[in-house]
Design an enzyme around this catalytic site. Structure first.
Site, mmCIF file in Angstrom:
data_model
loop_
_atom_site.group_PDB
_atom_site.id
_atom_site.type_symbol
_atom_site.label_atom_id
_atom_site.label_comp_id
_atom_site.label_asym_id
_atom_site.label_seq_id
_atom_site.Cartn_x
_atom_site.Cartn_y
_atom_site.Cartn_z
ATOM 1 N N SER A 38 -37.807 12.240 94.928
ATOM 2 C CA SER A 38 -37.503 12.811 96.207
ATOM 3 C C SER A 38 -38.535 13.826 96.698
ATOM 4 O O SER A 38 -38.502 14.225 97.864
ATOM 5 C CB SER A 38 -36.135 13.503 96.148
ATOM 6 O OG SER A 38 -36.169 14.599 95.250
ATOM 7 N N LYS A 51 -41.416 22.465 98.440
ATOM 8 C CA LYS A 51 -40.428 21.439 98.777
ATOM 9 C C LYS A 51 -39.288 22.106 99.553
ATOM 10 O O LYS A 51 -38.886 23.230 99.221
ATOM 11 C CB LYS A 51 -39.897 20.806 97.485
ATOM 12 C CG LYS A 51 -38.911 19.670 97.699
ATOM 13 C CD LYS A 51 -38.525 19.021 96.359
ATOM 14 C CE LYS A 51 -37.544 17.885 96.529
ATOM 15 N NZ LYS A 51 -37.193 17.243 95.246
ATOM 16 N N SER A 81 -37.914 13.189 90.182
ATOM 17 C CA SER A 81 -38.480 13.461 91.504
ATOM 18 C C SER A 81 -39.770 14.258 91.543
ATOM 19 O O SER A 81 -40.370 14.394 92.606
ATOM 20 C CB SER A 81 -37.451 14.166 92.372
ATOM 21 O OG SER A 81 -36.535 13.226 92.847
HETATM 22 N N1 GLN Z 1 -33.995 9.051 92.232
HETATM 23 C C1 GLN Z 1 -33.043 9.887 91.599
HETATM 24 C C2 GLN Z 1 -31.871 10.106 92.511
HETATM 25 O O1 GLN Z 1 -31.842 9.505 93.526
HETATM 26 C C3 GLN Z 1 -33.665 11.182 91.172
HETATM 27 C C4 GLN Z 1 -33.887 12.116 92.296
HETATM 28 C C5 GLN Z 1 -34.355 13.467 91.839
HETATM 29 O O2 GLN Z 1 -34.934 13.626 90.772
HETATM 30 N N2 GLN Z 1 -34.074 14.464 92.655
HETATM 31 O O3 GLN Z 1 -30.980 10.833 92.244
#
Ligand code: GLN
Length: 510
Positions: A160, A77, A184
């Site tokens: 994400s 990532k 995410s």
């Molecule tokens: N959807 C959540 C956010 O927008 C979690 C994102 C994540 O786990 N990086 O913060």
């Protein structure tokens, strides 16, 4: 051979028996990546570097050295800094940033070096797309374009870590790293029919992981199976003095329980006899799509048939995890992202009159809308007069949420529930309505707030043919046991083996 259909465990055997080489695998996956740029899973590839790593991995194996993972390709990532590839966190502010060092995870999984002779020896295929600074649930917040879901390219891949999930699901890498601040790893894994695990907070070093919300961020694998997750988690988890929240090294082998029964000596037809699974009643309330609820109930039946006992538990403060998370995560983000000022990293505006204007213009031009919104919210809740009312209050409720889990774990070993309220949605469906988007995180946030390990594993499909994932949440340090349960489930089902309709399969596979 169709190497993109193989798990890491299978590739490891193929390398050991010389059915393939690291160089062949690297070339194979690079050509697939090139053939499927439409899916936007990758933000940066560097074939030359990948191939040179693969040659070294082959040399290591030919000398009889290396381990199970030596020579297996992996994608990281883009939140992990890497030497040799750009590290952008999918933000314009870091568009051309090249890090002078590798993140701890990249180092531990990469080729052995003089300073890290025990590294796993994997070959980096490139950096995967994500929501900008990991803020999002659909990958629509990437500054470089949204990732498409390999199961239906008109739908989101989740976020994400959407690029990592899409890359594994489309056969553009055998396994990938992700990070999970509020879901995410688990959510894109669920939306793309993959297995992913967010370990106990502190298991995996955050050194070199571009920070979003430091008290919640945790890295983990996104893979085709629980077994592959276990294989990757072994080199990923160790004590790192460079991360002040890194846990002591447990020396744990996450694969060790995979083939065991839950209770030693149990009947082999009931490998999970003795396991107590709790279903939180709050998870099966309003807002959960019926196709998801049906798939989780079917999974519950499989687990029951394998010997587990199922009972209802309660996590009464589940609903509060959204407001609490969306106060705490932006608060930490506003502080973490203050380092991007045009002076030290990345983008600097061209025209400015003084230092203040340089900061202002660089940040205005560099950050996307969602990131700006969160910086504003974070600065607001941390400001004098609001700190007690919002930030401190949220910290207190965070503790109550963590306590709810401890109460639940008095009557069960693992919690079973959905990962996301629905299947992958179509582009644009939720991006106009931030509340709808934030609600997609309802089942995943609480594990991060409590610091608990949690994973996602495939458990069925919707009538539209889209994958559905189940979530297992365990108590601190129970990863090996969770992976065991998921592995046993995967031995009894074949959901995880189903592959996305692969539009490029015919083109490059032979
Ligand atoms: N959807 C959540 C956010 O927008 C979690 C994102 C994540 O786990 N990086 O913060």
């Amino acid at each position: 051979m169709s190497w993109h259909l193989a798990t890491v465990a299978e590739l490891s055997k193929a390398l050991a028996s010389k059915k393939t080489s690291s160089l062949e695998l690297a070339e194979y996956f690079l050509s697939r990546i090139q053939a499927d740029s439409e899916i936007k899973a990758y933000l940066d590839v560097n074939s030359e570097l990948t191939l040179s790593q693969a040659k070294i991995a082959d040399q290591i194996r030919s000398q009889g050295r290396g381990g199970l993972l030596t020579g297996i390709p992996i994608a990281h990532k883009d939140v992990f800094v890497t030497r040799g590839w750009r590290s952008t966190a999918a933000s314009k502010i870091l568009a051309d940033y090249i890090s002078p060092f590798d993140a701890a995870v990249v180092e531990a999984l990469g080729l052995p070096t003089e300073t890290h002779p025990d590294s796993a020896g994997m070959v980096c295929l490139g950096k995967t797309n994500m929501d900008e600074f990991a803020m999002g649930s659909s990958n629509e917040n990437s500054a470089f374009g949204a990732v498409l879901n390999p199961w239906d390219r008109s739908r989101v891949a989740g976020g994400s870590s959407g690029g990592s999930a899409a890359a594994v699901a489309a056969g553009l890498c055998p396994i990938a790293t992700g990070t999970d601040t509020g879901g995410s790893i688990r959510q894109p894994a669920a939306l793309c029919n993959l297995t992913g695990i967010k370990p106990t907070y502190g298991r995996v070093s955050r050194y070199g992981m571009i920070a979003y919300a430091s008290s919640l961020d945790q890295a983990g694998p996104i893979a085709k199976s629980a077994e592959d997750c276990a294989l990757l988690l072994n080199p990923m988890s160790f004590h790192d003095p460079r991360d002040s929240t890194s846990l002591a090294d447990s020396g744990e082998d996450f694969t060790r329980h995979l083939q065991e029964n839950w209770n030693q000596g149990a009947d082999s037809s009931k490998p999970l006899a003795g396991l107590r699974i709790g279903l939180p009643k709050e998870f099966f309330a309003e807002g959960l799509a019926s196709s998801v609820a049906d798939a989780i109930h079917a999974a519950k039946k499989v687990l029951h048939d394998l010997g587990a006992s199922i009972s209802e538990v309660s996590l009464p403060k589940t609903k509060l995890s959204i407001p609490v998370y969306y106060v705490l995560a932006p608060a930490e983000a506003s502080s973490n992202l203050s380092r991007f000022d045009g002076v030290r990293y990345g983008h600097r505006a061209k025209d400015y009159r003084d230092l203040t204007e340089m900061y202002k213009k660089s940040r205005t031009e560099g950050f996307g809308a969602e990131v700006k919104k969160r910086i504003l919210i974070g600065s607001y809740v941390l400001s004098h007069g609001y700190y007690d009312a919002y930030y401190l209050k949220a910290q207190k409720i965070r503790r109550i949420i963590a306590n709810d889990f401890q109460t639940a774990f008095q009557s069960c070993d693992l919690i079973l529930g959905p990962v996301a309220p629905d299947i992958a949605w179509r582009f644009g469906e939720k991006s106009q309505n931030p509340i709808q988007m934030y609600l997609a995180d309802i089942y995943t946030l609480s594990a991060n707030l409590a610091g608990l390990p949690a994973m996602s594993a495939p458990c069925g499909f919707s009538p539209e043919g889209m994958p559905i994932g189940m979530q297992l949440i365990g108590n601190y340090f129970s990863e090996a046991r969770m992976l065991q349960v998921a592995h046993r489930f995967q031995q009894a089902t074949d959901w995880h083996r189903r592959q996305a309709n692969d539009s490029i399969q015919a083109g490059v596979a032979s």
